[in-house]
Write an enzyme that holds these catalytic residues in place. Structure first.
Site, PDB file in Angstrom:
ATOM      1  N   CYS A 112      13.956  11.041   7.339  1.00 50.76           N
ATOM      2  CA  CYS A 112      13.998  10.593   8.734  1.00 50.76           C
ATOM      3  C   CYS A 112      15.411  10.579   9.307  1.00 50.76           C
ATOM      4  O   CYS A 112      15.587  10.610  10.526  1.00 50.76           O
ATOM      5  CB  CYS A 112      13.352   9.220   8.869  1.00 50.76           C
ATOM      6  N   GLU A 172       9.978  15.604  15.756  1.00 49.14           N
ATOM      7  CA  GLU A 172      10.372  15.516  14.354  1.00 49.14           C
ATOM      8  C   GLU A 172       9.581  16.535  13.531  1.00 49.14           C
ATOM      9  O   GLU A 172       8.379  16.382  13.321  1.00 49.14           O
ATOM     10  CB  GLU A 172      10.130  14.102  13.822  1.00 49.14           C
ATOM     11  N   GLU A 213      10.135   0.973  10.377  1.00 45.58           N
ATOM     12  CA  GLU A 213      11.145   2.027  10.224  1.00 45.58           C
ATOM     13  C   GLU A 213      10.391   3.333  10.365  1.00 45.58           C
ATOM     14  O   GLU A 213       9.638   3.726   9.489  1.00 45.58           O
ATOM     15  CB  GLU A 213      11.850   1.914   8.869  1.00 45.58           C
ATOM     16  N   LYS A 239       0.857  -1.187   0.000  1.00 42.77           N
ATOM     17  CA  LYS A 239       0.000   0.000   0.000  1.00 42.77           C
ATOM     18  C   LYS A 239       0.891   1.234   0.000  1.00 42.77           C
ATOM     19  O   LYS A 239       1.536   1.546   0.993  1.00 42.77           O
ATOM     20  CB  LYS A 239      -0.898   0.049   1.241  1.00 42.77           C
TER      21      LYS A 239
END
Length: 503
Positions: free
Chosen positions: A307, A405, A273, A199
């Site tokens: 990231c 983040e 992850e 997906k």
């Protein structure tokens, strides 16, 4: 540390050539890819795909349902036994053929990725090259796997270790690297002998659909399937379905938690992850110019939507002002623009209006907490979701902008006075994906690398990756390894077969 603010509004380079990135007929089919064929969704509903550089609608893509996901899972389940019994040489040859097919269509894939994400062409082209190399590496790695040697570990009994495919793997990929993150999953999953249902992000499905179109004739029907749609619908179904043996996700921490909770019901394997907040620890003896030049790329590559980005600088107080000046000089030369505005454009927009507003909200809160924008600090004028490359200085210890983040073109600069303080503060964030250390003292570099709680630590560089080396995180950054031969271990299972050979 005090640095004079030099905030400038900045500009976005706009395309002067009206030629579109894609010619008529180059868009992929906006349908699901199941059992080797494209098919319309069961609901008939679609979702608009938006160009973040211009805010224009590119096309419509099928909005998947649970029924669509179930059909794809069944196709993968039906194909798993035959594919799982193929020998590594056969799977390797197919992976090499996939790599060749991608290379033949590299220009189209890069243009499609740039259109869908707003990436600079140089970033999109790098993504395609990395995707090709992922397949080529895994094609070789699957033919050279290692395990404990067969032998007599109990008297009169011969032990043999088998590496077997898991079966059906569900995959959820993110919007920041749609093709590359898909390749990081597809290559080892197929190499290990699994079938899969992928997906893509509902915002960036186009290169994944194009990939399916390009390689449809290279794989048996059902081995590789794509269902487009929303995470809470398709991703959740992949995580909970009893015929899915593993769920692998690259995405946010919240998405990872949701997937892990759903997967727990069927006790399936989970590969996550997730996010990062990479500290960049710069000691007084470091090559400050080299560190600033490195962060020009490592902090702002892919518009900071990365990231592993070097987004949180911890610099020794004795050199902080000088380093901040060097960083501002470097970042101030970045070329921001639409992907069609020139080959030298380095930074594009945020992926969506919602994310654009989220990043701007982070900047406002940072300023309210006392941080100063030595460069940038806000939105850039005009169409598209562009945020100025930003350097925040005089950042208070513990400020939210140093812990959360932001996932945008923002680097914060803090100071430290001692080695112990640097280690403690670098490890304070909930993430543990990546970090870097800058020092010309080799003993200090080795020692600091061992003390930083991150899955990848660079010394005197940042954000340099190799397909031969693993990419994985600690703490809230998740678990499971992408890249390297270790990924093959993640997507396979170990079976011990013991033979009684007594006579």
């Amino acid at each position: 540390m005090t640095t004079t603010a030099t905030t400038a509004p900045g500009t976005v380079r706009r395309a002067t050539d009206p030629s579109p990135l894609l010619a008529a007929g180059e868009l992929p089919q906006g349908q699901h890819f199941i059992a080797g064929q494209f098919r319309a969704g069961t609901s008939g509903e679609t979702q608009a795909i938006v160009d973040p550089s211009t805010e224009a609608v590119i096309c419509q893509v099928a909005q998947g349902t649970v029924e669509d996901a179930d059909a794809a899972i069944q196709a993968a389940f039906d194909a798993k036994e035959a594919w799982g019994r193929t020998v590594p040489k056969h799977r390797s040859e197919i992976l090499l053929a996939i790599a060749d097919r991608l290379a033949e269509n590299a220009d189209l894939l890069a243009r499609l990725e740039a259109l869908n994400t707003g990436k600079a062409m140089m970033v999109a082209e790098d993504d395609v090259a990395g995707s090709i190399d992922s397949f080529r590496f895994m094609a070789g790695a699957v033919r050279a796997t290692t395990s404990l040697a067969a032998g007599e570990y109990a008297e009169n009994h011969l032990s043999v270790i088998l590496r077997e495919p898991l079966g059906v793997v569900g995959v959820v990929t993110p919007w920041n690297y749609p093709l590359l993150m898909a390749a990081w999953k597809i290559a080892p999953i197929l190499a290990a002998g699994n079938t899969m249902v992928l997906k893509p992000s509902e915002q960036t499905p186009l290169t994944t659909l194009n990939f399916a179109e390009l390689i449809a004739d290279l794989l048996p029907a059902g081995v590789f399937n794509v269902v487009t749609g929303l995470g809470p619908v398709i991703g959740a179904r992949l995580a909970e379905h009893p015929k899915v043996d593993m769920i692998a996700l690259t995405g946010s921490v919240n998405s990872g938690r949701a997937v892990a909770r759903a997967a727990a019901e069927t006790v399936k394997r989970v590969h996550l992850e997730l996010g990062g907040k990479a500290p960049v620890v710069i000691f007084a003896d470091a090559d400050l110019a080299a560190a600033a030049e490195s962060l020009r790329a490592a902090g702002y590559w892919n518009s900071g939507q990365e990231c592993g980005a070097g987004c949180r600088v911890l610099v020794h107080e004795s050199v902080a002002e000088r380093f901040s000046q060097l960083l501002v000089e470097q970042v101030g030369t970045l070329v921001v623009g639409e992907p069609t505005a020139g080959a030298d454009v380095e930074m594009g927009p945020m992926i969506s209006k919602a994310h654009f507003e989220r990043v701007l909200g982070h900047l406002e809160r940072a300023k309210a907490a006392g941080a100063k924008a030595a460069l940038g600090g806000g939105a850039l004028e005009g169409r598209g979701y562009f945020v100025a490359p930003t350097v925040l200085v005089d950042v208070p210890e513990g400020a939210a902008c140093t812990q959360e983040e932001i996932f945008g073109p923002v680097v914060t600069v803090e100071t430290f006075s001692s080695e112990e303080e640097a280690v403690t503060r670098a490890n304070q964030v909930p993430y543990g994906l990546a970090a870097s250390v800058w020092t010309l003292n080799p003993q200090l570099g080795h020692d600091m690398a061992s003390r930083l709680d991150a899955g990848t630590v660079w010394v005197n560089s940042h954000l340099v990756l190799a397909n031969e080396m693993p990419w994985s995180g600690f703490k809230s950054s998740g678990y499971g390894r992408d890249l390297s031969a270790y990924a093959l271990d993640d997507y396979s299972r170990t079976k011990h077969v013991m033979h009684n050979k007594a006579r």
